[in-house]
Design a protein around this motif. Sequence first.
Motif, short mmCIF file in Angstrom:
data_model
loop_
_atom_site.label_atom_id
_atom_site.label_comp_id
_atom_site.label_asym_id
_atom_site.label_seq_id
_atom_site.Cartn_x
_atom_site.Cartn_y
_atom_site.Cartn_z
N SER A 1 88.60 26.05 16.12
CA SER A 1 87.39 25.23 16.07
C SER A 1 86.75 25.13 17.45
CB SER A 1 87.73 23.83 15.54
OG SER A 1 86.58 23.01 15.56
N THR A 2 87.59 24.97 18.48
CA THR A 2 87.07 24.92 19.86
C THR A 2 86.40 26.23 20.22
OG1 THR A 2 88.81 23.36 20.52
CG2 THR A 2 87.69 24.58 22.27
N VAL A 3 87.04 27.34 19.88
CA VAL A 3 86.47 28.66 20.17
C VAL A 3 85.18 28.86 19.37
CG1 VAL A 3 86.86 31.15 20.02
CG2 VAL A 3 88.71 29.63 20.76
N THR A 4 85.19 28.44 18.11
CA THR A 4 84.02 28.58 17.25
C THR A 4 82.82 27.84 17.82
OG1 THR A 4 85.32 28.91 15.24
CG2 THR A 4 83.07 28.09 14.97
N ASP A 5 83.05 26.61 18.28
CA ASP A 5 81.95 25.83 18.86
C ASP A 5 81.34 26.55 20.06
OD1 ASP A 5 82.29 23.88 16.96
OD2 ASP A 5 83.43 22.53 18.26
N ALA A 6 82.21 27.08 20.92
CA ALA A 6 81.72 27.80 22.10
C ALA A 6 80.99 29.07 21.69
CB ALA A 6 82.89 28.14 23.03
N TYR A 7 81.54 29.78 20.70
CA TYR A 7 80.93 31.02 20.21
C TYR A 7 79.53 30.74 19.68
CZ TYR A 7 80.41 35.26 17.33
OH TYR A 7 79.95 36.42 16.75
N ARG A 8 79.41 29.72 18.83
CA ARG A 8 78.12 29.42 18.22
C ARG A 8 77.10 28.92 19.25
NH1 ARG A 8 80.35 26.39 12.72
NH2 ARG A 8 80.72 28.31 11.52
N SER A 9 77.55 28.09 20.18
CA SER A 9 76.61 27.60 21.19
C SER A 9 76.12 28.74 22.07
CB SER A 9 77.27 26.52 22.05
OG SER A 9 78.34 27.04 22.81
N THR A 10 76.99 29.72 22.32
CA THR A 10 76.58 30.88 23.10
C THR A 10 75.54 31.70 22.35
OG1 THR A 10 78.75 30.98 24.16
CG2 THR A 10 77.39 32.96 24.27
N LEU A 11 75.75 31.88 21.05
CA LEU A 11 74.77 32.62 20.25
C LEU A 11 73.42 31.91 20.25
CD1 LEU A 11 76.69 33.93 17.11
CD2 LEU A 11 76.13 35.12 19.23
N VAL A 12 73.46 30.57 20.14
CA VAL A 12 72.22 29.81 20.17
C VAL A 12 71.51 29.99 21.50
CG1 VAL A 12 71.24 27.47 20.17
CG2 VAL A 12 72.94 28.12 18.45
N ASP A 13 72.30 29.93 22.59
CA ASP A 13 71.71 30.11 23.92
C ASP A 13 71.12 31.50 24.08
OD1 ASP A 13 72.38 27.56 24.67
OD2 ASP A 13 74.22 28.13 25.72
N ARG A 14 71.84 32.51 23.58
CA ARG A 14 71.33 33.88 23.67
C ARG A 14 70.05 34.03 22.87
NH1 ARG A 14 75.75 38.14 22.09
NH2 ARG A 14 74.02 39.55 22.63
#
Length: 393
Positions: free
Chosen positions: A135-148
């Motif tokens: 879940s921690t990794v998922t949150d970081a992954y998704r926030s990175t995609l949003v930023d990109r």
Amino acid sequence: MTTRDVDPTLQALSRRTLPDAAELGLQMAERITAAIPAYQGEHIDFEDVVSSCTDNVRYILGILAGQPSIDRDAPRATGLRRAEQGMAYSDVLEAFRVGGRFLWERLVDRADDDSRDNLLRAAADIWAVVDELSSTVTDAYRSTLVDRARRSEQLRGVMVGALLDGETTGAEKDWRAATVLGLPQDGGFVVVSAECTSPGSEALPDVERILRRQNLAGAWRLDHDRHEGLVVLPLGFDVARLVEALAELSTARVGISAVFHRIDASHDARQEARLALAAATPGSAEVIRFEEHPLAVLVAASSDAATSLVRRALGPVLVLPADEAAIILETARTWLAAGGSTSAAAKTLHLHRNTVRYRLRRLEELVGCDLTHPVDAARIHVALEGARILGLG
């Protein structure tokens, strides 16, 4: 999860296993790389996978062993890197499933016969920590995609602005902007300018995706009061089809430039699109093409002069009660649009011809003109267009 939530047998086993995290991390990386083809690509380094797996093993075993503090920076960094590397989300989740099963197997192997039954009953504790980690990794992954995506959208907006706003950018810079946007340098193009009904709201909702279905590529930007785009027209494409598509989406006035054939003419086309927009009736959702309404565009191009003309030509009508003025102006517009035919105007307005004649005479008396005289008729026609565009009547 607190230490008291973990089965004592599992807690003790995790504490004994924790010093071997580096070895287990390497083995986990080998298992994941063998199981998931995406982890075998050139875009991801095996040492990176080993480092992430080692961090994850320490994270999971540390919680199960009852460590008082767990650093979440490492799993967050893993999620960020996988997103930046372009890994599919499904592959990232599969890696955690494979890694979780691997660690569970290693713990079972290391448990003695007396504690194995207790360990099996504590399986839920392990998977709860794995889920927390993923879940921690998922949150970081998704926030990175949003930023990109946000950065990409911002870059596209800048490039669209370079084409539409840059009066002196030069052809070479325009071509570079087109390359970034994935647009050709030559071909058929139009610029679309749509009026936002509220600040920052899309005047043409989901327009880019919808036009793409019709094989119409383009690039769009949204600012405070306009939603604008550059649309690429396939060879032989009828612009009337674009008008129809935009008319179905429009929530306010829309202007379309004349067709042009070099990307470095986008700025002039933007000016045309904005003039066409201004030539539409305020408060409407009309879609106006620049070349189809030259008189209206000419009037819209000089609002001060148009206001003066309207006041001089139609002033006595405009001071009448609003309903009375609207009736006279509508009758005159309809009569002029019918080519000066009283019968055709009466049919359109569902009136008797005498009623139409009466209203036209009323207009002539008020403003001192003779509608049978071509110059007077032309002056009234221009003034009526100005009144419509300026919202004066």
